[in-house]
Design a protein around this motif. Structure first.
Motif, PDB file in Angstrom:
ATOM      1  N   MET A   1       0.825  -1.191   0.000  1.00  0.00           N
ATOM      2  CA  MET A   1       0.000   0.000   0.000  1.00  0.00           C
ATOM      3  C   MET A   1       0.873   1.260   0.000  1.00  0.00           C
ATOM      4  O   MET A   1       1.825   1.349   0.767  1.00  0.00           O
ATOM      5  CB  MET A   1      -0.875  -0.001   1.261  1.00  0.00           C
ATOM      6  CG  MET A   1      -1.893   1.100   1.280  1.00  0.00           C
ATOM      7  SD  MET A   1      -2.621   1.352   2.925  1.00  0.00           S
ATOM      8  CE  MET A   1      -1.237   1.964   3.855  1.00  0.00           C
ATOM      9  N   PHE A   2       0.525   2.210  -0.873  1.00  0.00           N
ATOM     10  CA  PHE A   2       1.310   3.439  -0.941  1.00  0.00           C
ATOM     11  C   PHE A   2       1.085   4.273   0.332  1.00  0.00           C
ATOM     12  O   PHE A   2      -0.023   4.377   0.828  1.00  0.00           O
ATOM     13  CB  PHE A   2       0.884   4.259  -2.159  1.00  0.00           C
ATOM     14  CG  PHE A   2       1.785   5.430  -2.404  1.00  0.00           C
ATOM     15  CD1 PHE A   2       2.944   5.280  -3.147  1.00  0.00           C
ATOM     16  CD2 PHE A   2       1.499   6.674  -1.861  1.00  0.00           C
ATOM     17  CE1 PHE A   2       3.803   6.359  -3.358  1.00  0.00           C
ATOM     18  CE2 PHE A   2       2.346   7.750  -2.062  1.00  0.00           C
ATOM     19  CZ  PHE A   2       3.496   7.591  -2.811  1.00  0.00           C
ATOM     20  N   GLU A   3       2.172   4.840   0.859  1.00  0.00           N
ATOM     21  CA  GLU A   3       2.086   5.632   2.091  1.00  0.00           C
ATOM     22  C   GLU A   3       2.444   7.100   1.812  1.00  0.00           C
ATOM     23  O   GLU A   3       3.529   7.389   1.325  1.00  0.00           O
ATOM     24  CB  GLU A   3       3.050   5.062   3.139  1.00  0.00           C
ATOM     25  CG  GLU A   3       2.712   3.631   3.538  1.00  0.00           C
ATOM     26  CD  GLU A   3       3.779   2.999   4.426  1.00  0.00           C
ATOM     27  OE1 GLU A   3       4.527   3.726   5.104  1.00  0.00           O
ATOM     28  OE2 GLU A   3       3.858   1.760   4.413  1.00  0.00           O
ATOM     29  N   LEU A   4       1.497   7.974   2.133  1.00  0.00           N
ATOM     30  CA  LEU A   4       1.704   9.413   1.937  1.00  0.00           C
ATOM     31  C   LEU A   4       1.952  10.075   3.291  1.00  0.00           C
ATOM     32  O   LEU A   4       1.111   9.983   4.197  1.00  0.00           O
ATOM     33  CB  LEU A   4       0.452  10.017   1.289  1.00  0.00           C
ATOM     34  CG  LEU A   4       0.404  11.535   1.181  1.00  0.00           C
ATOM     35  CD1 LEU A   4       1.501  12.068   0.260  1.00  0.00           C
ATOM     36  CD2 LEU A   4      -0.964  11.990   0.684  1.00  0.00           C
ATOM     37  N   TYR A   5       3.089  10.735   3.415  1.00  0.00           N
ATOM     38  CA  TYR A   5       3.443  11.429   4.658  1.00  0.00           C
ATOM     39  C   TYR A   5       3.547  12.928   4.418  1.00  0.00           C
ATOM     40  O   TYR A   5       3.817  13.380   3.299  1.00  0.00           O
ATOM     41  CB  TYR A   5       4.798  10.946   5.176  1.00  0.00           C
ATOM     42  CG  TYR A   5       4.806   9.514   5.637  1.00  0.00           C
ATOM     43  CD1 TYR A   5       4.485   9.172   6.944  1.00  0.00           C
ATOM     44  CD2 TYR A   5       5.132   8.491   4.746  1.00  0.00           C
ATOM     45  CE1 TYR A   5       4.497   7.856   7.363  1.00  0.00           C
ATOM     46  CE2 TYR A   5       5.139   7.166   5.155  1.00  0.00           C
ATOM     47  CZ  TYR A   5       4.825   6.859   6.464  1.00  0.00           C
ATOM     48  OH  TYR A   5       4.834   5.546   6.878  1.00  0.00           O
ATOM     49  N   LEU A   6       3.391  13.677   5.506  1.00  0.00           N
ATOM     50  CA  LEU A   6       3.674  15.112   5.483  1.00  0.00           C
ATOM     51  C   LEU A   6       4.995  15.328   6.198  1.00  0.00           C
ATOM     52  O   LEU A   6       5.210  14.789   7.292  1.00  0.00           O
ATOM     53  CB  LEU A   6       2.573  15.877   6.193  1.00  0.00           C
ATOM     54  CG  LEU A   6       1.207  15.845   5.504  1.00  0.00           C
ATOM     55  CD1 LEU A   6       0.156  16.472   6.418  1.00  0.00           C
ATOM     56  CD2 LEU A   6       1.251  16.561   4.156  1.00  0.00           C
ATOM     57  N   ASP A   7       5.853  16.123   5.601  1.00  0.00           N
ATOM     58  CA  ASP A   7       7.178  16.382   6.167  1.00  0.00           C
ATOM     59  C   ASP A   7       7.104  17.653   7.005  1.00  0.00           C
ATOM     60  O   ASP A   7       7.637  18.696   6.631  1.00  0.00           O
ATOM     61  CB  ASP A   7       8.174  16.536   5.005  1.00  0.00           C
ATOM     62  CG  ASP A   7       9.610  16.350   5.438  1.00  0.00           C
ATOM     63  OD1 ASP A   7       9.841  15.722   6.486  1.00  0.00           O
ATOM     64  OD2 ASP A   7      10.508  16.813   4.707  1.00  0.00           O
ATOM     65  N   THR A   8       6.419  17.562   8.127  1.00  0.00           N
ATOM     66  CA  THR A   8       6.191  18.758   8.937  1.00  0.00           C
ATOM     67  C   THR A   8       5.767  18.386  10.348  1.00  0.00           C
ATOM     68  O   THR A   8       5.246  17.287  10.574  1.00  0.00           O
ATOM     69  CB  THR A   8       5.089  19.635   8.301  1.00  0.00           C
ATOM     70  OG1 THR A   8       4.978  20.855   9.028  1.00  0.00           O
ATOM     71  CG2 THR A   8       3.732  18.949   8.325  1.00  0.00           C
ATOM     72  N   ALA A   9       5.974  19.332  11.270  1.00  0.00           N
ATOM     73  CA  ALA A   9       5.432  19.195  12.633  1.00  0.00           C
ATOM     74  C   ALA A   9       4.432  20.314  12.892  1.00  0.00           C
ATOM     75  O   ALA A   9       4.073  20.577  14.040  1.00  0.00           O
ATOM     76  CB  ALA A   9       6.572  19.254  13.649  1.00  0.00           C
ATOM     77  N   ASP A  10       3.980  20.959  11.824  1.00  0.00           N
ATOM     78  CA  ASP A  10       3.028  22.066  11.943  1.00  0.00           C
ATOM     79  C   ASP A  10       1.617  21.476  12.079  1.00  0.00           C
ATOM     80  O   ASP A  10       1.050  20.943  11.109  1.00  0.00           O
ATOM     81  CB  ASP A  10       3.156  22.945  10.684  1.00  0.00           C
ATOM     82  CG  ASP A  10       2.211  24.136  10.706  1.00  0.00           C
ATOM     83  OD1 ASP A  10       1.105  24.024  11.270  1.00  0.00           O
ATOM     84  OD2 ASP A  10       2.583  25.175  10.132  1.00  0.00           O
ATOM     85  N   LEU A  11       1.040  21.596  13.264  1.00  0.00           N
ATOM     86  CA  LEU A  11      -0.239  20.929  13.544  1.00  0.00           C
ATOM     87  C   LEU A  11      -1.375  21.477  12.683  1.00  0.00           C
ATOM     88  O   LEU A  11      -2.270  20.736  12.279  1.00  0.00           O
ATOM     89  CB  LEU A  11      -0.582  21.068  15.036  1.00  0.00           C
ATOM     90  CG  LEU A  11       0.419  20.355  15.968  1.00  0.00           C
ATOM     91  CD1 LEU A  11       0.213  20.799  17.410  1.00  0.00           C
ATOM     92  CD2 LEU A  11       0.295  18.848  15.839  1.00  0.00           C
TER      93      LEU A  11
END
Ligand code: E4P
Length: 224
Positions: A1-11
């Motif tokens: 399954m493809f995994e999409l992440y956000l490269d951030t700690a901005d809530l």
């Protein structure tokens, strides 16, 4: 399954994209956390609240030798979150990765600037590999080429590591790594937003609204 992440700690950005995209989790690094001004103790529960308790959070070790990195990884694994431990691929980092994998700790090999460096991390058992696409481009080399070559080596040798390219400054870089067949990606919020922004979209939507309202006013489709 493809995994999409956000490269951030901005809530705020995590909430924004969680509403419109299937966000699998976030990736962080020491610079991102330092820039956000909040530590893990505050960040982790808030991310779990936004993305759910199945969210995967990639956290980089800051220990400076292999023993310290492994100790840090063990502490991170004790927390009640799905944490993948990020380890920079240096000689010390490779020692730490090998040791972490004997303890079944999920590992992301990070700071990958070359195919050979990524390949070694995969041989050491890293679960994820993060080539830094734009940073490679900025050095005059070919970031998306590194990703494509590394993906073909992983495929050829049937290595389990999943490519999770990082460091993007434009959507063309994103498209190129997707075409190379990577299994995951991490996007800065600005680039994530650009992926669905096209100058022709809003005018097209405005025209639909105009045509509809000229005949049906404010009625909704099922009321027409
Ligand atoms: C992510 O895991 C990396 O640490 C990050 O994407 C690097 O991105 P940058 O080159 O924009 O700092």
């Amino acid at each position: 399954m493809f995994e999409l992440y956000l490269d951030t700690a901005d809530l705020g950005q995590i909430s924004r994209f969680a509403a419109c995209l299937p966000v699998h989790g976030i990736t962080t690094n020491p610079s991102i956390l330092a820039g956000s001004g909040i530590g893990l103790a505050e960040l982790l529960p808030k991310v779990a609240e936004i993305l759910g308790d199945k969210a995967v959070i990639h956290v980089q070790v800051v220990g400076e030798d292999a023993d310290a990195m492994v100790r840090e990884a063990l502490h991170l694994q004790e927390l009640p979150y799905r944490i993948v431990v990020k380890v920079p691929v240096t000689e010390i980092g490779l020692i730490a990765i090998k040791r972490m994998k004997t303890r079944n700790i999920p590992v992301l090999a990070t700071a990958i600037y070359s195919v050979q460096q990524g390949f070694l991390a995969a041989l050491c058992g890293a679960d994820y590999l993060a080539p830094y696409v734009n940073r490679i481009d900025a050095m005059g080399a070919n970031g998306t080429g590194v990703v494509a070559d590394l993906q073909s080596l992983l495929d050829r040798h049937r290595l389990v590591g999943k490519l999770l390219p990082a460091s993007f400054k434009n959507t063309q870089q994103v498209l190129e790594v997707l075409k190379a067949g990577v299994g995951a990606i991490t996007l800065p919020p600005g680039i994530a937003a650009e992926l669905f922004a096209h100058p022709a979209v809003q005018p097209a939507v405005n025209r639909f609204t105009q045509d509809w309202q000229a005949v049906f006013g404010r009625k909704l489709s099922f009321e027409s």
